[in-house]
Design a protein around this motif. Structure first.
Motif, PDB file in Angstrom:
ATOM      1  N   MET A 165       0.937  -1.316  -0.037  1.00 44.76           N
ATOM      2  CA  MET A 165      -0.002  -0.106  -0.047  1.00 44.76           C
ATOM      3  C   MET A 165       1.004   1.241   0.107  1.00 44.76           C
ATOM      4  SD  MET A 165      -1.425  -0.763   3.723  1.00 44.76           S
ATOM      5  CE  MET A 165      -2.138   0.800   4.025  1.00 44.76           C
ATOM      6  N   ASP A 166       1.067   1.817  -1.209  1.00 51.46           N
ATOM      7  CA  ASP A 166       2.170   2.847  -1.221  1.00 51.46           C
ATOM      8  C   ASP A 166       1.327   4.163  -1.874  1.00 51.46           C
ATOM      9  OD1 ASP A 166       1.507   2.056  -3.786  1.00 51.46           O
ATOM     10  OD2 ASP A 166       3.406   2.840  -4.482  1.00 51.46           O
ATOM     11  N   ASN A 167       0.004   4.193  -2.047  1.00 54.26           N
ATOM     12  CA  ASN A 167      -0.424   5.433  -2.825  1.00 54.26           C
ATOM     13  C   ASN A 167      -0.594   6.653  -1.755  1.00 54.26           C
ATOM     14  OD1 ASN A 167      -1.727   7.496  -4.258  1.00 54.26           O
ATOM     15  ND2 ASN A 167      -3.647   5.992  -4.703  1.00 54.26           N
ATOM     16  N   PRO A 168       0.177   7.715  -1.634  1.00 54.57           N
ATOM     17  CA  PRO A 168      -0.018   8.716  -0.594  1.00 54.57           C
ATOM     18  C   PRO A 168      -1.497   9.247  -0.636  1.00 54.57           C
ATOM     19  CG  PRO A 168       1.893   9.145  -2.226  1.00 54.57           C
ATOM     20  CD  PRO A 168       0.971   7.932  -2.561  1.00 54.57           C
ATOM     21  N   GLU A 169      -2.181   9.244  -1.612  1.00 56.39           N
ATOM     22  CA  GLU A 169      -3.570   9.873  -1.872  1.00 56.39           C
ATOM     23  C   GLU A 169      -4.436   9.101  -1.207  1.00 56.39           C
ATOM     24  OE1 GLU A 169      -4.502  10.758  -5.939  1.00 56.39           O
ATOM     25  OE2 GLU A 169      -2.414  11.735  -5.975  1.00 56.39           O
ATOM     26  N   GLN A 170      -4.257   7.727  -0.788  1.00 55.68           N
ATOM     27  CA  GLN A 170      -5.285   6.892  -0.051  1.00 55.68           C
ATOM     28  C   GLN A 170      -4.797   6.316   1.134  1.00 55.68           C
ATOM     29  OE1 GLN A 170      -8.422   6.657  -0.774  1.00 55.68           O
ATOM     30  NE2 GLN A 170      -8.435   8.159  -2.657  1.00 55.68           N
ATOM     31  N   THR A 171      -3.499   6.633   1.639  1.00 54.13           N
ATOM     32  CA  THR A 171      -2.841   6.145   2.663  1.00 54.13           C
ATOM     33  C   THR A 171      -2.583   7.285   3.878  1.00 54.13           C
ATOM     34  OG1 THR A 171      -0.859   5.809   1.633  1.00 54.13           O
ATOM     35  CG2 THR A 171      -2.448   3.830   1.708  1.00 54.13           C
ATOM     36  N   TYR A 174       1.675   7.587   8.440  1.00 52.68           N
ATOM     37  CA  TYR A 174       2.115   6.847   9.484  1.00 52.68           C
ATOM     38  C   TYR A 174       1.931   5.297   9.327  1.00 52.68           C
ATOM     39  CZ  TYR A 174      -2.972   6.134  10.696  1.00 52.68           C
ATOM     40  OH  TYR A 174      -4.283   5.776  10.104  1.00 52.68           O
ATOM     41  N   TYR A 175       1.264   4.906   8.048  1.00 51.93           N
ATOM     42  CA  TYR A 175       1.153   3.636   7.773  1.00 51.93           C
ATOM     43  C   TYR A 175       1.215   3.543   6.141  1.00 51.93           C
ATOM     44  CZ  TYR A 175      -0.763  -1.103   7.478  1.00 51.93           C
ATOM     45  OH  TYR A 175      -0.931  -2.404   7.518  1.00 51.93           O
ATOM     46  N   ARG A 176       2.141   3.350   5.420  1.00 54.56           N
ATOM     47  CA  ARG A 176       2.410   3.136   4.090  1.00 54.56           C
ATOM     48  C   ARG A 176       3.620   2.625   3.820  1.00 54.56           C
ATOM     49  NH1 ARG A 176       2.843   8.720   2.490  1.00 54.56           N
ATOM     50  NH2 ARG A 176       0.649   9.136   2.748  1.00 54.56           N
ATOM     51  N   ASP A 177       3.834   1.903   2.709  1.00 56.57           N
ATOM     52  CA  ASP A 177       5.226   1.477   2.028  1.00 56.57           C
ATOM     53  C   ASP A 177       5.610   2.734   1.652  1.00 56.57           C
ATOM     54  OD1 ASP A 177       5.292  -1.447   2.187  1.00 56.57           O
ATOM     55  OD2 ASP A 177       3.529  -1.256   0.669  1.00 56.57           O
ATOM     56  N   GLU A 178       7.150   3.360   1.998  1.00 55.40           N
ATOM     57  CA  GLU A 178       7.710   4.582   1.730  1.00 55.40           C
ATOM     58  C   GLU A 178       7.640   4.766   0.139  1.00 55.40           C
ATOM     59  OE1 GLU A 178      11.622   4.279   3.358  1.00 55.40           O
ATOM     60  OE2 GLU A 178      10.640   4.042   5.402  1.00 55.40           O
ATOM     61  N   SER A 179       7.600   3.848  -0.650  1.00 53.92           N
ATOM     62  CA  SER A 179       7.824   4.004  -2.098  1.00 53.92           C
ATOM     63  C   SER A 179       7.304   2.825  -2.926  1.00 53.92           C
ATOM     64  CB  SER A 179       9.218   4.433  -2.417  1.00 53.92           C
ATOM     65  OG  SER A 179      10.131   3.349  -2.290  1.00 53.92           O
ATOM     66  N   SER A 180       7.071   2.948  -4.076  1.00 52.68           N
ATOM     67  CA  SER A 180       6.784   1.673  -5.021  1.00 52.68           C
ATOM     68  C   SER A 180       7.879   0.615  -4.960  1.00 52.68           C
ATOM     69  CB  SER A 180       6.418   2.283  -6.346  1.00 52.68           C
ATOM     70  OG  SER A 180       6.653   1.274  -7.307  1.00 52.68           O
ATOM     71  N   GLU A 181       9.035   1.339  -4.945  1.00 53.18           N
ATOM     72  CA  GLU A 181      10.284   0.340  -5.182  1.00 53.18           C
ATOM     73  C   GLU A 181      10.281  -0.394  -3.677  1.00 53.18           C
ATOM     74  OE1 GLU A 181      10.518   3.935  -5.585  1.00 53.18           O
ATOM     75  OE2 GLU A 181      10.857   3.414  -7.781  1.00 53.18           O
ATOM     76  N   GLN A 182      10.085   0.228  -2.391  1.00 49.02           N
ATOM     77  CA  GLN A 182      10.213  -0.674  -1.445  1.00 49.02           C
ATOM     78  C   GLN A 182       9.028  -1.437  -1.311  1.00 49.02           C
ATOM     79  OE1 GLN A 182       8.981   1.255   2.215  1.00 49.02           O
ATOM     80  NE2 GLN A 182       8.719  -0.686   3.135  1.00 49.02           N
ATOM     81  N   ALA A 183       7.579  -1.314  -1.721  1.00 50.87           N
ATOM     82  CA  ALA A 183       6.495  -1.982  -1.560  1.00 50.87           C
ATOM     83  C   ALA A 183       6.928  -3.473  -2.527  1.00 50.87           C
ATOM     84  CB  ALA A 183       5.370  -1.303  -2.364  1.00 50.87           C
ATOM     85  N   PRO A 215      -7.140   1.266  -4.893  1.00 49.56           N
ATOM     86  CA  PRO A 215      -6.996   2.641  -4.392  1.00 49.56           C
ATOM     87  C   PRO A 215      -5.872   2.803  -3.757  1.00 49.56           C
ATOM     88  CG  PRO A 215      -9.254   2.176  -4.110  1.00 49.56           C
ATOM     89  CD  PRO A 215      -8.707   0.912  -4.627  1.00 49.56           C
ATOM     90  N   SER A 216      -5.292   2.034  -2.721  1.00 54.16           N
ATOM     91  CA  SER A 216      -4.139   1.979  -1.760  1.00 54.16           C
ATOM     92  C   SER A 216      -2.790   1.839  -2.621  1.00 54.16           C
ATOM     93  CB  SER A 216      -4.257   1.237  -0.848  1.00 54.16           C
ATOM     94  OG  SER A 216      -4.136   0.040  -0.843  1.00 54.16           O
ATOM     95  N   CYS A 217      -2.842   1.372  -4.122  1.00 55.33           N
ATOM     96  CA  CYS A 217      -1.538   1.296  -4.637  1.00 55.33           C
ATOM     97  C   CYS A 217      -1.499   2.118  -5.794  1.00 55.33           C
ATOM     98  CB  CYS A 217      -1.239  -0.014  -5.194  1.00 55.33           C
ATOM     99  SG  CYS A 217      -1.442  -1.422  -3.912  1.00 55.33           S
ATOM    100  N   THR A 218      -0.187   2.486  -5.998  1.00 55.35           N
ATOM    101  CA  THR A 218       0.092   3.329  -7.269  1.00 55.35           C
ATOM    102  C   THR A 218       0.066   2.307  -8.491  1.00 55.35           C
ATOM    103  OG1 THR A 218       2.605   2.825  -6.926  1.00 55.35           O
ATOM    104  CG2 THR A 218       1.425   5.121  -6.054  1.00 55.35           C
ATOM    105  N   ASP A 219       0.293   2.992  -9.658  1.00 54.49           N
ATOM    106  CA  ASP A 219       0.345   2.147 -10.887  1.00 54.49           C
ATOM    107  C   ASP A 219       1.533   1.242 -10.718  1.00 54.49           C
ATOM    108  OD1 ASP A 219      -1.935   3.399 -11.642  1.00 54.49           O
ATOM    109  OD2 ASP A 219      -1.330   4.148 -13.525  1.00 54.49           O
ATOM    110  N   GLU A 220       2.517   1.797 -10.401  1.00 53.33           N
ATOM    111  CA  GLU A 220       4.037   1.273 -10.477  1.00 53.33           C
ATOM    112  C   GLU A 220       4.130  -0.004  -9.735  1.00 53.33           C
ATOM    113  OE1 GLU A 220       3.754   4.768  -9.632  1.00 53.33           O
ATOM    114  OE2 GLU A 220       3.928   5.107 -11.746  1.00 53.33           O
TER     115      GLU A 220
END
Ligand code: GUN
Ligand code: FE
Length: 455
Positions: A165-171, A174-183, A215-220
């Motif tokens: 879960m890395d999408n900053p718009e829906q997370t 305090y609780y998300r993957d820092e980036s798509s690379e990290q996820a 919603p909670s993920c970016t396309d990447e």
């Protein structure tokens, strides 16, 4: 190494959707790997010899006059939400996630907290006859590994996903993957580590690629996870067309439906579990059938969060694999017995009034009823089909997963059991009225997992 075992008992299972079989005083021989080698009825010519030999060599496990069902398969459960079961059920999904669920899940950066909750949950599920579970853990790599370890240790077959879960718009920060690379990197590390752990686990523990929902993920991230699922031939799980808000969000973002978006990212395949799916249409059903993807039907949760009913029969007619999930804590109950009942009850709300003769008063959808035997199938074979695993039946070549039911337990003695002696009336009573008090033993892959009463 365990020796070959021989089980004697009164077994029920559901080899086809809607039809159960009763195997009275039957012998089931199980090899050292927990696989059923033979099922012998009393009329079989080998019966007496196998029974005598098993007794003589101390290999007989006799369930006496109790009844034995296949272990149940929970296709969708959020392990970290266990402390929240039974509360916060009145908010819409997006509010519930933001205000209740994400703050709770964020606590699983604390490994001690995770261990405490996860070991309690796995025990309580075994206690209720759930021998296989498909878990969402949290965004955290280490505590997600902990869930895999705990279920492995306690003897439950587990499919576990570190949630992406890395999408900053829906997370939240305090609780998300820092980036798509990290996820993506953490998901890959998770797959590798769980596969390593699995080498020593008889009943199996499997990593699952787990984008929380679109919603909670970016396309990447969605793209990267699709590539990982393919690279590792891994299971996939995600929420799909669960509720109106989420379904609408995906349509707005892509101009497409959830099923198409997930398929475009390579996330719909024959090892994919699509959770909820209340808003799927015929096109989505065809897509799932074509790719061999399964649906986790979570009827209790769907009543609360989606105000909806999955059209189980329609999807099954399309050839889609369907099993049952509790969706703790969107669903309040950890019990597949409760979800079997709710499957039946919800389907009655969807179906047309068969006895309404006035045309204007007809409502609902024909052929939507799901019987208790059909729901029993979903909780057993349906789950096995979804996972492409030989579980759910007492049949040669299947894994021996079982729960032993005593209808005469003082804490919950089932009414009228001595009057309603027809086997399928008894099966219906066992499914509708049993509580954990009636489940005296649980077996996974030929191993007796902790006697629930001692837990
Ligand atoms: N959609 C995204 N996350 C969740 C969750 O935790 N539970 C349910 N029911 N739906 C979700
Ligand atoms: Fe869910």
């Amino acid at each position: 190494m365990r020796s070959k075992q021989v089980f004697k008992g009164n077994f029920f299972h559901a080899p086809t959707y809607g039809k159960a079989e009763y195997l009275e005083e039957t012998l089931i021989t199980v090899n050292k790997r927990g696989i059923i080698e033979s099922v012998l009825s009393q009329s079989s010519s080998d019966y007496q010899a196998v029974l005598a030999e098993a007794k003589a060599s101390n290999l007989l496990v006799d369930f006496g006059d109790k009844f034995v069902l296949p272990g149940f398969i929970d296709l969708h459960i959020h392990a970290p939400q266990w402390p929240q079961a039974g509360v916060a059920l009145d908010e819409p999904l997006n509010v519930w996630l933001d205000e209740c669920t994400f703050p709770l899940e964020a606590r699983y950066s604390d490994l001690e907290f995770a261990k405490k909750v996860y070991s309690d949950l796995v025990r309580q599920l075994l206690n209720r006859g759930t021998t296989t579970a498909v878990y969402f853990a949290t965004q955290h790599l280490e505590s997600s590994i902990e869930l895999a370890k705990i279920s492995a240790q306690l003897g439950q077959r587990a499919f576990v996903g570190k949630v992406a879960m890395d999408n900053p718009e829906q997370t939240h920060d305090y609780y998300r993957d820092e980036s798509s690379e990290q996820a993506i990197a953490d998901t890959e590390a998770f797959i590798v580590r769980v596969r390593e752990l699995a080498k020593n686990v008889t009943q199996g523990v499997y990593p699952v690629v787990t984008p929380r929902f679109v919603p909670s993920c970016t396309d990447e991230t969605l793209r990267g996870l699709g590539i990982l699922a393919h690279k590792y031939d891994a299971y996939v799980q995600t929420h799909c067309s669960e509720g109106q808000w989420e379904h609408g969000y995906v349509l707005d973002r892509y101009g497409k439906r959830d099923a198409d978006v997930l398929a475009d990212f390579g996330l719909v395949n024959d090892k994919s579990i699509m959770d909820h799916c209340n808003f799927v249409n015929d096109h989505d059903g065809e897509l799932f059938a074509e790719h061999g993807a399964a649906i986790a039907h979570c009827p209790i949760s769907n009543a609360y969060f989606a105000n909806g009913v999955l059209p189980v029969n329609r999807l099954k007619k399309q050839g889609v694999k369907v099993g049952l999930g509790t969706d703790i804590s969107g669903g309040f109950s950890p019990s597949l017995y409760d979800n079997i009942k709710q499957t039946v009850i919800s389907s009655r709300m969807l179906t047309d009034g068969v006895d309404v003769t006035i045309e204007q008063e007809k409502r609902g959808v024909s052929d939507s009823r799901v019987s208790v035997l059909e729901a029993f199938y979903l909780a057993t074979c349906g789950g096995g089909e979804a996972l492409s695993l030989p579980v759910g039946l007492f049949k040669e070549g299947q894994i021996f997963d079982a729960q032993v039911l005593d209808p005469n337990q003082p804490a919950n003695s089932l009414p009228g059991f001595d009057i309603y002696t027809e086997p399928f009336s008894r099966l219906a009573k066992l499914l509708y009225l049993s509580t954990p008090a009636n489940i005296t033993e649980v077996w996974v892959q030929g191993n007796k997992v902790k006697n629930p009463k001692e837990i």
